[in-house]
Design a protein around this motif. Structure first.
Motif, mmCIF file in Angstrom:
data_model
loop_
_atom_site.group_PDB
_atom_site.id
_atom_site.type_symbol
_atom_site.label_atom_id
_atom_site.label_comp_id
_atom_site.label_asym_id
_atom_site.label_seq_id
_atom_site.Cartn_x
_atom_site.Cartn_y
_atom_site.Cartn_z
ATOM 1 N N PRO A 64 85.648 109.974 4.664
ATOM 2 C CA PRO A 64 85.375 108.450 5.079
ATOM 3 C C PRO A 64 84.286 108.390 6.431
ATOM 4 N N SER A 65 83.373 107.262 6.363
ATOM 5 C CA SER A 65 82.662 107.205 7.303
ATOM 6 C C SER A 65 83.153 106.204 8.481
ATOM 7 N N PRO A 66 82.652 106.462 9.843
ATOM 8 C CA PRO A 66 83.281 105.630 10.810
ATOM 9 C C PRO A 66 83.153 104.235 10.665
ATOM 10 N N GLN A 67 84.154 103.527 11.015
ATOM 11 C CA GLN A 67 84.286 102.076 10.759
ATOM 12 C C GLN A 67 83.849 101.280 12.284
ATOM 13 N N ARG A 68 83.264 100.345 11.880
ATOM 14 C CA ARG A 68 82.633 99.388 13.101
ATOM 15 C C ARG A 68 83.958 98.783 13.625
ATOM 16 N N THR A 69 84.189 98.616 14.995
ATOM 17 C CA THR A 69 85.299 97.651 15.715
ATOM 18 C C THR A 69 84.549 96.282 15.977
ATOM 19 N N GLU A 70 85.190 95.527 15.149
ATOM 20 C CA GLU A 70 84.915 94.120 15.597
ATOM 21 C C GLU A 70 85.176 93.643 16.967
#
Length: 237
Positions: A64-70
């Motif tokens: 899994p690629s790092p997810q952006r934090t909204e």
């Protein structure tokens, strides 16, 4: 019999020589074969390493690629407090990240609009007026700049009837607008400040009813209906 000795010795020497020769011949091809096999197994200088197997590629794709934090936005909050070194009041309201503010000391006033995210508030108004603040611990701490002057403030959260109110009307072809900040006093009663303008002319402003701040009031000979911030925050955006 004595003459046979040298002959036997020479014959034995010949047999031994032949045996050694055969052994040498036999061993040499084996060594050559082993060297050939080793050379065949080693990659040549022009060859590259084997490509990863499909399973390795699949594992890489599955990582899994790092997810952006909204950024987090405040759903609803109201703040109100005193402006240090000025004596005026400031009120700020936030709805789903959208924010409005009002500063007034009875003489000067300024309306602001902008946004909030991750506890950072940025509002701007006419003439370079602005508000910056950080939210946390049930307070908004920051500064307000109006008319070339700048002050600091600490505004705690408030609940109605404390907060920000506004009214507008059309009077003799000119727009009448009024704004109020209402704060409940710890010992009872309310402190409020506001300003009203008919066109560009400032006119006297009436006091709002403490427990019923949206009750109609009269400015001059015109009755106007104050509304709380929920009634006009979207319009100001």
């Amino acid at each position: 019999m004595s003459r046979l000795g040298p002959v036997i010795t020479l014959a034995a020497g010949a047999v031994l020589a032949v045996g050694l020769g055969v052994a040498s011949v036999t061993a040499t091809p084996a060594a050559n074969d082993e060297a050939a096999n080793t050379a065949a197994e080693a990659p040549s200088a022009g060859e590259t390493a084997a490509a990863p197997s499909r399973s390795a590629e699949a594992e890489a794709d599955a990582t899994p690629s790092p997810q952006r934090t909204e950024p987090k936005k405040t759903a609803k909050a109201d703040y109100g407090g005193y402006v240090k070194g000025n004596g005026g009041l400031i009120a700020i309201s936030i709805r789903d990240g959208k924010a409005v503010g009002y500063f007034c000391d009875g003489k000067a006033e300024a309306w602001f609009k902008g946004s909030e995210s991750d506890g950072e508030l940025r509002l701007t108004g006419l003439g370079g007026a602005k508000v910056t603040a950080e939210l946390g611990g049930g307070r908004a701490r920051g500064s307000v700049a109006v008319g070339g002057k700048k002050w600091t403030f600490v505004a705690p959260t408030v609940v109605k009837p404390s907060g920000l109110y506004r009214a507008t009307a059309l009077v003799r072809g000119a727009k009448l607008r009024a704004g109020w900040i209402v704060l409940k006093n710890p010992g009872g009663g309310y402190t409020q400040v506001g300003a009203a303008f008919e066109g560009d002319t400032q006119v006297p402003i009436p006091q709002l009813q403490g427990e019923r701040p949206t009750a109609p009031v009269t400015v001059g000979d015109t009755t106007i209906q104050p509304e709380d911030v929920d009634g006009f925050i979207e319009e100001m955006q």
